[in-house]
Design a protein around this motif. Structure first.
Motif, short mmCIF file in Angstrom:
data_model
loop_
_atom_site.label_atom_id
_atom_site.label_comp_id
_atom_site.label_asym_id
_atom_site.label_seq_id
_atom_site.Cartn_x
_atom_site.Cartn_y
_atom_site.Cartn_z
N CYS A 21 0.87 -1.18 0.00
CA CYS A 21 0.00 0.00 0.00
C CYS A 21 0.91 1.24 0.00
O CYS A 21 2.10 1.12 0.26
CB CYS A 21 -0.95 -0.02 1.20
N PRO A 22 0.36 2.42 -0.30
CA PRO A 22 1.25 3.60 -0.44
C PRO A 22 2.13 3.87 0.79
O PRO A 22 3.30 4.22 0.64
CB PRO A 22 0.25 4.75 -0.68
N VAL A 23 1.56 3.70 1.98
CA VAL A 23 2.37 3.97 3.19
C VAL A 23 3.48 2.92 3.33
O VAL A 23 4.64 3.24 3.57
CB VAL A 23 1.47 3.99 4.45
N CYS A 24 3.10 1.64 3.18
CA CYS A 24 4.12 0.58 3.31
C CYS A 24 5.18 0.71 2.23
O CYS A 24 6.38 0.56 2.50
CB CYS A 24 3.46 -0.80 3.24
N ARG A 25 4.74 1.01 1.00
CA ARG A 25 5.72 1.13 -0.10
C ARG A 25 6.74 2.23 0.21
O ARG A 25 7.93 2.07 0.02
CB ARG A 25 4.98 1.42 -1.42
N ALA A 26 6.21 3.37 0.71
CA ALA A 26 7.11 4.47 1.06
C ALA A 26 8.06 4.04 2.17
O ALA A 26 9.26 4.38 2.15
CB ALA A 26 6.29 5.70 1.49
N ALA A 27 7.55 3.27 3.13
CA ALA A 27 8.42 2.81 4.22
C ALA A 27 9.48 1.85 3.69
O ALA A 27 10.66 1.93 4.07
CB ALA A 27 7.59 2.14 5.31
N HIS A 233 -10.51 6.66 6.72
CA HIS A 233 -11.85 6.44 6.17
C HIS A 233 -12.25 4.99 6.45
O HIS A 233 -11.41 4.09 6.36
CB HIS A 233 -11.88 6.64 4.66
N ASP A 234 -13.51 4.79 6.70
CA ASP A 234 -14.01 3.46 7.02
C ASP A 234 -13.65 2.44 5.94
O ASP A 234 -13.34 1.29 6.24
CB ASP A 234 -15.54 3.53 7.21
N ASP A 235 -13.67 2.87 4.67
CA ASP A 235 -13.48 1.90 3.58
C ASP A 235 -12.09 1.95 2.96
O ASP A 235 -11.88 1.50 1.84
CB ASP A 235 -14.53 2.14 2.48
N GLU A 236 -11.09 2.48 3.68
CA GLU A 236 -9.80 2.71 3.03
C GLU A 236 -9.06 1.42 2.65
O GLU A 236 -8.32 1.39 1.67
CB GLU A 236 -8.90 3.62 3.88
N MET A 237 -9.27 0.33 3.38
CA MET A 237 -8.59 -0.91 3.01
C MET A 237 -9.14 -1.45 1.70
O MET A 237 -8.41 -2.00 0.88
CB MET A 237 -8.71 -1.96 4.12
N ILE A 238 -10.45 -1.27 1.50
CA ILE A 238 -11.08 -1.70 0.26
C ILE A 238 -10.61 -0.79 -0.88
O ILE A 238 -10.21 -1.26 -1.95
CB ILE A 238 -12.62 -1.64 0.40
N ALA A 239 -10.62 0.53 -0.63
CA ALA A 239 -10.23 1.49 -1.67
C ALA A 239 -8.78 1.27 -2.11
O ALA A 239 -8.45 1.44 -3.28
CB ALA A 239 -10.42 2.91 -1.14
N ARG A 240 -7.93 0.84 -1.19
CA ARG A 240 -6.52 0.61 -1.54
C ARG A 240 -6.26 -0.82 -2.01
O ARG A 240 -5.12 -1.22 -2.21
CB ARG A 240 -5.62 0.94 -0.35
N ARG A 241 -7.33 -1.58 -2.09
CA ARG A 241 -7.28 -2.96 -2.59
C ARG A 241 -6.32 -3.84 -1.80
O ARG A 241 -5.63 -4.68 -2.35
CB ARG A 241 -6.88 -2.98 -4.07
N VAL A 242 -6.29 -3.63 -0.48
CA VAL A 242 -5.47 -4.51 0.35
C VAL A 242 -6.33 -5.30 1.34
O VAL A 242 -5.81 -6.03 2.18
CB VAL A 242 -4.37 -3.73 1.13
#
Ligand code: MLT
Ligand code: MN
Ligand code: ZN
Length: 311
Positions: A21-27, A233-242
């Motif tokens: 996901c964007p945060v993990c990739r950046a890390a 956001h409540d649906d952010e895991m779905i939106a980020r497809r993870v």
């Protein structure tokens, strides 16, 4: 009272071992805007000598190594085997809060405090018997009762909206078992620490699915609240497809939005508000994003590993 943040991330930490996901990739890429985070746990002490761990994350060994306050003390005074960790309390039985108990084997004495429900879960999992009962006492605390867990540190537990641990769901929602999300029971609790004869208070609530009026009233006016910061956001895991689950389905209220924690805790006259148990999908973890800026503008802080708070 001394509070040491051992881990500020939610389950999986930042970066999570299998996540892009964007945060993990950046890390993974060493982006300086994203600080790595281990899985959520704090240590609390009245005097800076004896410490109580609140939850035991799978990262506990690394957290002890990173925090000298938790290293074995002087062998001349304390002997060949020693730890400043005198007690452990659990707020639920999730993997990210109990797996670290396995790190505390090696015949070391300490007191383990949890609700009857959570102690039952541990008792039903034989692997936790690596905590030798001759050394580790398991003490049940009742909701609503004040317990002195280490000298000078009194804690009261209360139920918060939540659910059973994921591995105990047993398909209850899909097989008509009626999985309850947001129910208040001994499965998910918050903790209130009081000191100065009750004049000051600190709340630790790393998992919370909603903010009923009674809970808002309970934390109103507190000096410090460390609160569930899992998703923006409540649906952010779905939106980020993870993932396929909403924050609510996992037992967590989101930060943003009308029913979110930022709105729910605004106006409660809380001295210091700190998000902890922040999931790696949460955009607040990237410095400079609008979400990161908004959290601070709303008067919140983001816990980070190694953060020290003194009251
Ligand atoms: C949670 O906080 O929702 C849990 O840690 C999820 C899990 O057990 O993986
Ligand atoms: Mn968790
Ligand atoms: Zn991730």
């Amino acid at each position: 009272m001394h509070i040491l943040v051992l881990g500020s991330g939610a389950g999986g930490g930042v970066p999570q071992w299998n996540c892009n996901c964007p945060v993990c990739r950046a890390a993974w890429d060493g982006d300086p805007r994203v600080a790595p985070r281990t899985q959520s746990s704090i240590a609390v002490s009245a005097d800076g000598n004896d410490w109580c761990l609140i939850n035991c994350s799978p990262d506990l060994r690394q957290q002890i190594i990173s925090n000298p306050q938790l290293h074995p003390r002087n062998p001349d005074e304390h002997g060949k085997r020693d730890t400043p960790i005198a007690a452990v309390m659990l707020t639920n039985a999730d993997v990210d809060h109990v797996a670290g108990l396995l790190t505390l084997r090696e015949k070391q004495s300490f007191n383990l405090f949890a609700t009857g429900r959570i102690l039952d879960v541990l008792a039903q999992n034989k692997i936790f018997d690596v905590l030798d009962p001759d050394c580790v006492t398991r003490t049940q605390f009742a909701l609503g009762a004040a317990t002195e867990v280490i000298p000078g540190l009194t804690v009261e537990a209360f139920a918060v909206p939540g659910k059973v641990a994921l591995y105990l769901e047993d398909g209850a929602d899909t097989q008509g078992g009626g999985l309850e999300i947001g129910g208040q029971s001994e499965d998910t609790i918050g903790l209130k620490f009081t000191f100065d004869n009750g004049a000051k208070s600190m709340f630790y609530i790393p998992g919370c699915a909603a903010m009923p009026d009674a809970l808002a009233d309970r934390i109103r006016g507190a000096e410090l609240v460390l609160f569930d910061g899992t998703v923006w956001h409540d649906d952010e895991m779905i939106a980020r497809r993870v993932g396929r689950k909403t924050g609510h389905r996992m037992g967590h209220m989101s930060m943003a939005g009308q029913g979110g924690s930022i709105a729910a805790l605004a106006g409660l006259d809380i001295g210091r508000k700190v998000f902890i148990h922040i999931n790696n999908t949460n955009p607040v973890l990237i410095e400079g994003t609008p979400e990161h800026e908004q959290v601070h503008a709303e008067g919140w802080e983001l816990a980070y590993d190694g953060m020290e708070l003194t009251l």
